[in-house]
Design a protein around this motif. Structure first.
Motif, mmCIF file in Angstrom:
data_model
loop_
_atom_site.group_PDB
_atom_site.id
_atom_site.type_symbol
_atom_site.label_atom_id
_atom_site.label_comp_id
_atom_site.label_asym_id
_atom_site.label_seq_id
_atom_site.Cartn_x
_atom_site.Cartn_y
_atom_site.Cartn_z
ATOM 1 N N GLN A 121 15.737 -17.393 12.961
ATOM 2 C CA GLN A 121 15.937 -16.391 14.010
ATOM 3 C C GLN A 121 15.897 -17.027 15.403
ATOM 4 O O GLN A 121 15.234 -16.533 16.325
ATOM 5 C CB GLN A 121 14.892 -15.269 13.890
ATOM 6 N N LEU A 122 16.607 -18.145 15.511
ATOM 7 C CA LEU A 122 16.675 -18.873 16.779
ATOM 8 C C LEU A 122 17.702 -18.253 17.713
ATOM 9 O O LEU A 122 18.709 -17.685 17.265
ATOM 10 C CB LEU A 122 17.037 -20.336 16.534
ATOM 11 N N ARG A 156 7.922 -27.410 4.802
ATOM 12 C CA ARG A 156 6.786 -26.809 5.517
ATOM 13 C C ARG A 156 7.226 -25.510 6.195
ATOM 14 O O ARG A 156 7.256 -25.431 7.427
ATOM 15 C CB ARG A 156 6.254 -27.800 6.564
ATOM 16 N N PRO A 157 7.579 -24.477 5.440
ATOM 17 C CA PRO A 157 8.077 -23.237 6.064
ATOM 18 C C PRO A 157 7.050 -22.564 6.964
ATOM 19 O O PRO A 157 7.415 -21.845 7.901
ATOM 20 C CB PRO A 157 8.427 -22.352 4.852
ATOM 21 N N GLU A 158 5.744 -22.828 6.710
ATOM 22 C CA GLU A 158 4.710 -22.151 7.496
ATOM 23 C C GLU A 158 4.648 -22.648 8.939
ATOM 24 O O GLU A 158 4.173 -21.924 9.831
ATOM 25 C CB GLU A 158 3.339 -22.327 6.830
ATOM 26 N N VAL A 159 5.122 -23.894 9.199
ATOM 27 C CA VAL A 159 4.965 -24.446 10.551
ATOM 28 C C VAL A 159 6.019 -23.909 11.522
ATOM 29 O O VAL A 159 5.893 -24.090 12.741
ATOM 30 C CB VAL A 159 5.012 -25.998 10.547
ATOM 31 N N VAL A 160 7.080 -23.270 11.005
ATOM 32 C CA VAL A 160 8.155 -22.807 11.891
ATOM 33 C C VAL A 160 8.125 -21.287 12.070
ATOM 34 O O VAL A 160 9.127 -20.682 12.445
ATOM 35 C CB VAL A 160 9.532 -23.248 11.343
ATOM 36 N N LYS A 161 6.968 -20.697 11.843
ATOM 37 C CA LYS A 161 6.883 -19.234 11.908
ATOM 38 C C LYS A 161 6.892 -18.708 13.344
ATOM 39 O O LYS A 161 7.106 -17.514 13.561
ATOM 40 C CB LYS A 161 5.613 -18.758 11.190
ATOM 41 N N ASN A 162 6.655 -19.579 14.329
ATOM 42 C CA ASN A 162 6.541 -19.122 15.719
ATOM 43 C C ASN A 162 7.772 -19.436 16.578
ATOM 44 O O ASN A 162 7.668 -19.508 17.804
ATOM 45 C CB ASN A 162 5.312 -19.769 16.376
ATOM 46 N N VAL A 163 8.922 -19.657 15.946
ATOM 47 C CA VAL A 163 10.094 -20.084 16.717
ATOM 48 C C VAL A 163 11.071 -18.944 16.996
ATOM 49 O O VAL A 163 12.107 -19.168 17.638
ATOM 50 C CB VAL A 163 10.851 -21.223 15.980
ATOM 51 N N GLU A 200 3.354 -26.781 15.411
ATOM 52 C CA GLU A 200 1.968 -26.304 15.315
ATOM 53 C C GLU A 200 1.372 -25.995 16.694
ATOM 54 O O GLU A 200 0.486 -25.151 16.830
ATOM 55 C CB GLU A 200 1.102 -27.341 14.598
ATOM 56 N N ARG A 201 1.860 -26.702 17.726
ATOM 57 C CA ARG A 201 1.333 -26.496 19.080
ATOM 58 C C ARG A 201 2.009 -25.352 19.829
ATOM 59 O O ARG A 201 1.653 -25.064 20.966
ATOM 60 C CB ARG A 201 1.520 -27.786 19.902
ATOM 61 N N LEU A 202 3.002 -24.711 19.237
ATOM 62 C CA LEU A 202 3.772 -23.698 19.948
ATOM 63 C C LEU A 202 2.907 -22.591 20.567
ATOM 64 O O LEU A 202 3.159 -22.192 21.714
ATOM 65 C CB LEU A 202 4.840 -23.091 19.020
ATOM 66 N N PRO A 203 1.885 -22.054 19.863
ATOM 67 C CA PRO A 203 1.054 -21.015 20.498
ATOM 68 C C PRO A 203 0.434 -21.483 21.815
ATOM 69 O O PRO A 203 0.373 -20.717 22.787
ATOM 70 C CB PRO A 203 -0.018 -20.730 19.436
#
Length: 485
Positions: free
Chosen positions: A222-223, A251-258, A293-296
């Protein structure tokens, strides 16, 4: 007849001696050009995107010229005009790598028309006012006798009647004619259309693969967009998307914040000043994972940055602080925050007084490598972070009306540019028409208007890039200068 036969034999023998005495290997040429590469390499122009792009394009064309020189039997040479931004030398440095300043540079243009590596290397160094002493040392082994060197390297000048009698081409006449003939758009397209079509056809499967990968990843994550900072080839871009796709699978969990973000493939990883996720093309998945991982934390810093921009705006009468990717260096979010914070503190200490909202509707960008403020043709102010507050206030107030007029003109130019691109694309049945970031809207408008007056059947189905130079890219894109003749 015997006289001319003997003369011809002597010419061949002497010519062979000259070639042997002037031979320079490809490795020697690269070594000899080290000072030049250090002076113009794009990586040293990170704070100057326009100059960096010009040097990137010129290096591509120079490398092609040098490659052709090393091809056996290659004879079809055309004068090649190049422009480089050359970093100024530091006066008291003996180390080649450290002897160039990062702050000052100058534009140098020159034309290559030599047919051997040694002459080409010397021409490049001399044109850029760089020393050629180290080149002579590279050629010592192939010139055993100093006395012979001065004799053998002396150019042979035959009488004009010799060329008339033998039918051989006069090299001086060829060179003079080549220099007189200016490259035109139609002549260049005549010479390069076949090569571009061949490369384009070869790249079509990869282009479809690139679009498929880009669409699938953008939809899956969803970019907002996927972009590239530099003009890498299609194969390189596909490889980068494949690499991102593998990370998403593993690693699908690491791209949840994009969600809703733009991913930019560039030279380093992090978050850009514009809020885009930067993935360094030289980094491995481990580095990319850390960024995701640092996105937040990045998003929190971005909110603080927006507050800082608003604070500066309030202090400067409502002028909007903006960041323009095409015109400014690619800064990380942390670097840009530090720049804004330092500038804001400077304004607070100076206690400038602007009438509230008096500058609303105007725009400004901050730059750390300038010393005097300026007004861009598109209406935004370019303000140095080290600018004296009193000078800053006087300049903005004095130029405010002109800035508003420029902003209005910018809107009109953007509409005109978009219309002309659409009209040109349709008329010539182009697959794509675009420009390099260093080409201004005014230059693009002028270029398109003149193109529309021409009949150019060569362009059907092609990808046309408006640039500053003529070149055919590795995937078949045709690049022409905006001010073509």
């Amino acid at each position: 007849t015997f006289y001319y036969f003997v003369r011809l034999c002597l010419e061949k023998i002497l010519l062979q001696c000259i070639i042997q005495s002037r031979t320079l290997s490809g490795a020697d040429a690269i070594n000899a050009l080290r000072p030049f590469y250090f002076a113009v390499h794009p990586d040293f122009f990170g704070q100057h995107p326009k100059e960096r792009e010009v040097n990137e394009n010129s290096l591509k064309r120079l490398n092609g010229y040098l490659e052709n020189l090393q091809k056996p039997g290659f004879r079809s040479f055309k004068p090649t005009q190049l422009t480089f931004y050359v970093r100024e030398r530091e006066p008291n440095s003996s180390n080649v790598q450290e002897s160039f300043s990062t702050s000052g540079f100058r534009a140098v243009s020159f034309t290559l028309h030599t047919r051997d590596l040694l002459s080409t290397v010397l021409d490049i160094l001399n044109s850029c006012s760089l020393s050629t002493e180290h080149v002579q040392s590279l050629n010592v082994n192939s010139q055993p006798h100093k006395e012979a060197k001065s004799t053998l390297n002396r150019p042979i000048k035959w009488d004009k009647t010799y060329y008339s009698f033998t039918g051989f081409k006069d090299p001086e006449e060829d060179l003079e004619q080549a220099q007189r003939v200016e490259t035109t758009l139609t002549s260049w397209l005549d010479d390069n259309e076949a090569s571009a079509v061949k490369k384009l056809k070869k790249s079509l499967p990869l282009r479809k693969e690139l679009e498929r990968l880009k669409f699938e990843l953008s939809h899956q994550l969803q970019l907002s967009d996927i972009r590239w900072q530099r003009s890498w080839g299609i194969a390189h871009r596909c490889s980068q998307l494949h690499s991102l796709g593998r990370l998403v699978q593993q690693r699908p969990e690491v791209v949840k914040n994009v969600k809703g973000r733009t991913v930019v493939f560039t030279d380093r990883s992090g978050m850009s000043a514009a809020g885009h996720i930067m993935l360094g093309t030289m980094d491995v998945h481990h580095h990319w994972t850390k960024i995701f991982e640092r996105l937040p934390n990045y998003y929190k810093l971005q909110k603080r940055l927006l507050v800082l921009e608003d604070r500066i705006s309030q202090l400067l009468g409502g002028i909007q602080v903006i960041y323009i990717e095409e015109l400014q260096p690619l800064l990380t979010l942390e670097e840009y925050y530090e720049t804004l914070d330092s500038f804001c503190n400077k304004l607070l200490d100076s206690r400038l007084r602007f009438h509230p909202h008096s500058l609303r509707g105007l725009q400004m960008i901050l730059e750390s490598d300038r010393y005097t403020p300026s007004l861009h043709e598109f209406g935004h102010f370019t303000i140095p972070t080290v600018c004296d507050p009193a000078t800053l206030q006087w300049f903005i107030v004095a130029k405010a009306q002109e800035a508003r007029e420029n902003l209005k003109r910018k809107e009109e130019m953007m509409i005109t540019e978009k219309e002309l691109i659409g009209t040109s694309t349709e008329k010539f049945s182009l697959d794509r028409l675009y420009k390099e970031p260093s080409v201004s809207s005014a230059q693009m408008i002028d270029c398109c208007k003149r193109l529309l007056e021409e009949s150019l059947p060569y362009l059907q189905g092609m990808h046309l890039c408006i640039s500053h130079f003529y070149s055919v890219l590795q995937d078949g894109d045709l690049c022409i200068p905006w001010n073509w003749k």
